[in-house]
Design a protein around this motif. Structure first.
Motif, PDB file in Angstrom:
ATOM      1  N   PRO A 216      48.073  37.805   1.060  1.00  0.00           N
ATOM      2  CA  PRO A 216      47.612  36.688   1.890  1.00  0.00           C
ATOM      3  C   PRO A 216      47.890  36.948   3.371  1.00  0.00           C
ATOM      4  CG  PRO A 216      48.792  35.871  -0.029  1.00  0.00           C
ATOM      5  CD  PRO A 216      48.985  37.346  -0.019  1.00  0.00           C
ATOM      6  N   GLY A 217      46.888  36.756   4.205  1.00  0.00           N
ATOM      7  CA  GLY A 217      47.037  36.997   5.632  1.00  0.00           C
ATOM      8  C   GLY A 217      46.609  38.375   6.079  1.00  0.00           C
ATOM      9  N   ILE A 218      46.268  39.250   5.141  1.00  0.00           N
ATOM     10  CA  ILE A 218      45.817  40.608   5.455  1.00  0.00           C
ATOM     11  C   ILE A 218      44.322  40.705   5.165  1.00  0.00           C
ATOM     12  CG2 ILE A 218      46.053  43.075   4.974  1.00  0.00           C
ATOM     13  CD1 ILE A 218      48.477  41.946   6.293  1.00  0.00           C
ATOM     14  N   SER A 281      47.517  32.439  10.222  1.00  0.00           N
ATOM     15  CA  SER A 281      46.395  31.912   9.428  1.00  0.00           C
ATOM     16  C   SER A 281      46.866  31.379   8.082  1.00  0.00           C
ATOM     17  CB  SER A 281      45.345  33.007   9.225  1.00  0.00           C
ATOM     18  OG  SER A 281      45.841  34.047   8.391  1.00  0.00           O
ATOM     19  N   VAL A 282      47.881  32.018   7.500  1.00  0.00           N
ATOM     20  CA  VAL A 282      48.439  31.526   6.232  1.00  0.00           C
ATOM     21  C   VAL A 282      49.147  30.192   6.451  1.00  0.00           C
ATOM     22  CG1 VAL A 282      50.127  31.980   4.410  1.00  0.00           C
ATOM     23  CG2 VAL A 282      48.662  33.829   5.232  1.00  0.00           C
ATOM     24  N   SER A 291      47.742  28.787  -3.517  1.00  0.00           N
ATOM     25  CA  SER A 291      48.293  30.021  -4.064  1.00  0.00           C
ATOM     26  C   SER A 291      49.057  30.829  -3.026  1.00  0.00           C
ATOM     27  CB  SER A 291      47.162  30.880  -4.646  1.00  0.00           C
ATOM     28  OG  SER A 291      46.199  31.175  -3.646  1.00  0.00           O
ATOM     29  N   SER A 292      48.697  30.689  -1.742  1.00  0.00           N
ATOM     30  CA  SER A 292      49.370  31.452  -0.684  1.00  0.00           C
ATOM     31  C   SER A 292      50.583  30.723  -0.121  1.00  0.00           C
ATOM     32  CB  SER A 292      48.385  31.744   0.456  1.00  0.00           C
ATOM     33  OG  SER A 292      47.894  30.528   1.019  1.00  0.00           O
ATOM     34  N   LEU A 313      57.386  35.104   8.596  1.00  0.00           N
ATOM     35  CA  LEU A 313      56.454  35.492   7.549  1.00  0.00           C
ATOM     36  C   LEU A 313      55.887  36.891   7.818  1.00  0.00           C
ATOM     37  CD1 LEU A 313      54.846  34.884   5.010  1.00  0.00           C
ATOM     38  CD2 LEU A 313      53.180  33.645   6.424  1.00  0.00           C
ATOM     39  N   ALA A 314      55.635  37.222   9.086  1.00  0.00           N
ATOM     40  CA  ALA A 314      55.159  38.564   9.438  1.00  0.00           C
ATOM     41  C   ALA A 314      56.201  39.615   9.060  1.00  0.00           C
ATOM     42  CB  ALA A 314      54.842  38.635  10.929  1.00  0.00           C
ATOM     43  N   ASN A 315      57.470  39.284   9.268  1.00  0.00           N
ATOM     44  CA  ASN A 315      58.560  40.179   8.868  1.00  0.00           C
ATOM     45  C   ASN A 315      58.524  40.418   7.357  1.00  0.00           C
ATOM     46  OD1 ASN A 315      61.066  41.366   8.232  1.00  0.00           O
ATOM     47  ND2 ASN A 315      62.101  40.322   9.904  1.00  0.00           N
ATOM     48  N   LYS A 316      58.361  39.345   6.616  1.00  0.00           N
ATOM     49  CA  LYS A 316      58.317  39.465   5.149  1.00  0.00           C
ATOM     50  C   LYS A 316      57.083  40.240   4.714  1.00  0.00           C
ATOM     51  CE  LYS A 316      58.985  36.690   0.999  1.00  0.00           C
ATOM     52  NZ  LYS A 316      59.239  35.335   0.462  1.00  0.00           N
TER      53      LYS A 316
END
Length: 338
Positions: A216-218, A281-282, A291-292, A313-316
């Motif tokens: 999600p997010g990619i 965006s997520v 789901s995301s 979240l970007a780190n994760k």
């Protein structure tokens, strides 16, 4: 004479070399023209050669490595603390050698020809995006001088140009300039569309990119950019990859007290931006039942501002990306919050 290490301060035309013997004593200081470098090192026995990881370093790393030398590329920010007093070519070359002598000094792997060629289209697209952003900002700024204000975003440029063309109070010379700026922006849009099409075609044929797009997010552009730009073997763990991207916090700890600050922003700016935009965006659509939207993310949003949560979240996401690229695993979707 055998040398323990030779460091090179590269430039366009004149290279400065600094060599040391087995006891780290300087025994070689010399300037070489670009055309003399290969001939000089071809005569030497295989030795350790250190360079800064800057423009042209990978080219010389490949050339010297083919001669049997052991090449070390040192990040420039790690060389700077070793420069003594005034900065000049000889001091820079000596500092590179000092940095390379440290056993724990991190190095940059030498890129192959294929790895460098694969990233050109990504860097060219980044250049065009920057040029388009600058052109749009200039257009909006000039329009504001005539009292015409438009909403942000590339989708609003056509409407802005139409208003500028029809405004009776705007002089004809300014309207001609606005039209020319509009044509320039349209030309950049067309070039970006062609480049995006090429990247999408590469995405469809790249198994790593197909794997990453399930996160999600990619999206496809981010997935193929990561697939072409990142070699997971160069990082020990997902933590190291996240630190390379600059999405880990700076640390200023002392006396047993741990103090974490803002993110370091010390790595690849383009990849970091893509991940933060994807995380945003997520978060924008995060809510229970999606789901995301994991329980971890919703809990984070309940405690922290959205921008801070996007960076976390970007780190994760960076750690997940490394794990998937390094092990070839499929994305395991986390249970969504009820």
């Amino acid at each position: 004479m055998a040398y323990k290490r030779i460091s090179i301060d590269t430039s366009k035309h004149v290279f400065t070399i600094h060599g040391v013997d087995e006891v780290e004593r300087p025994v070689l200081r010399r300037d070489l023209r670009r055309s003399q470098v290969e001939a000089f090192f071809a005569k030497l026995e295989p030795t350790e050669v250190a360079l800064e990881a800057c423009a042209g370093a990978h080219h010389w790393g490949r050339r010297l490595g083919a001669m049997g030398h052991r090449v070390k590329l040192i990040p420039p920010q790690y060389v700077k603390p070793f420069v003594k007093r005034n900065k000049n070519d000889r001091n820079d070359a000596e500092a590179i050698g000092e940095a390379a002598s440290r056993p724990s000094m991190p190095t940059v792997p030498v890129k192959s020809l294929d790895e460098q060629a694969a990233t050109i289209i990504v860097k060219h697209r980044e250049l065009l995006v920057g040029q388009r952003t600058a052109a749009i900002n200039a257009l909006r700024g000039h329009a504001a001088e005539f009292g015409v204000i438009a909403a942000k975003g590339t989708a609003n440029i056509e409407a802005l140009l139409a208003v500028l063309a029809e405004a009776p109070e705007i002089p004809a010379t300014a309207k001609v300039a606005f039209a020319a700026m509009g044509e320039h922006i349209a030309d950049l849009d067309a070039k970006l569309a062609v480049m995006d099409k090429q990247l999408l075609e590469q995405h469809k044929s790249n198994p790593v990119s197909q794997l990453l797009v399930t996160i999600p997010g990619i999206g496809p552009i981010t997935a193929i950019t990561l697939a072409l730009s990142v070699n997971p073997a160069n990082f020990e763990s997902g933590r190291h990859f996240a630190a390379w991207l600059g999405v880990t916090p700076r640390e200023n700890s002392t006396g047993g007290k741990h103090r974490l600050g803002k993110i370091s922003k010390a790595g690849n700016e383009r990849l970091r931006t893509l991940l933060v935009v994807g995380a945003t965006s997520v978060i924008r659509v995060a809510k229970p039942g999606r789901s995301s939207s994991s329980a971890w993310l919703l809990g984070l949003l309940a405690r922290k501002p959205k921008k801070l949560a996007a960076v976390a979240l970007a780190n994760k996401m960076a750690r997940i990306i490394w794990a998937m690229m390094a092990r070839g695993e499929a994305y395991r979707r986390q249970p969504s919050a009820a």
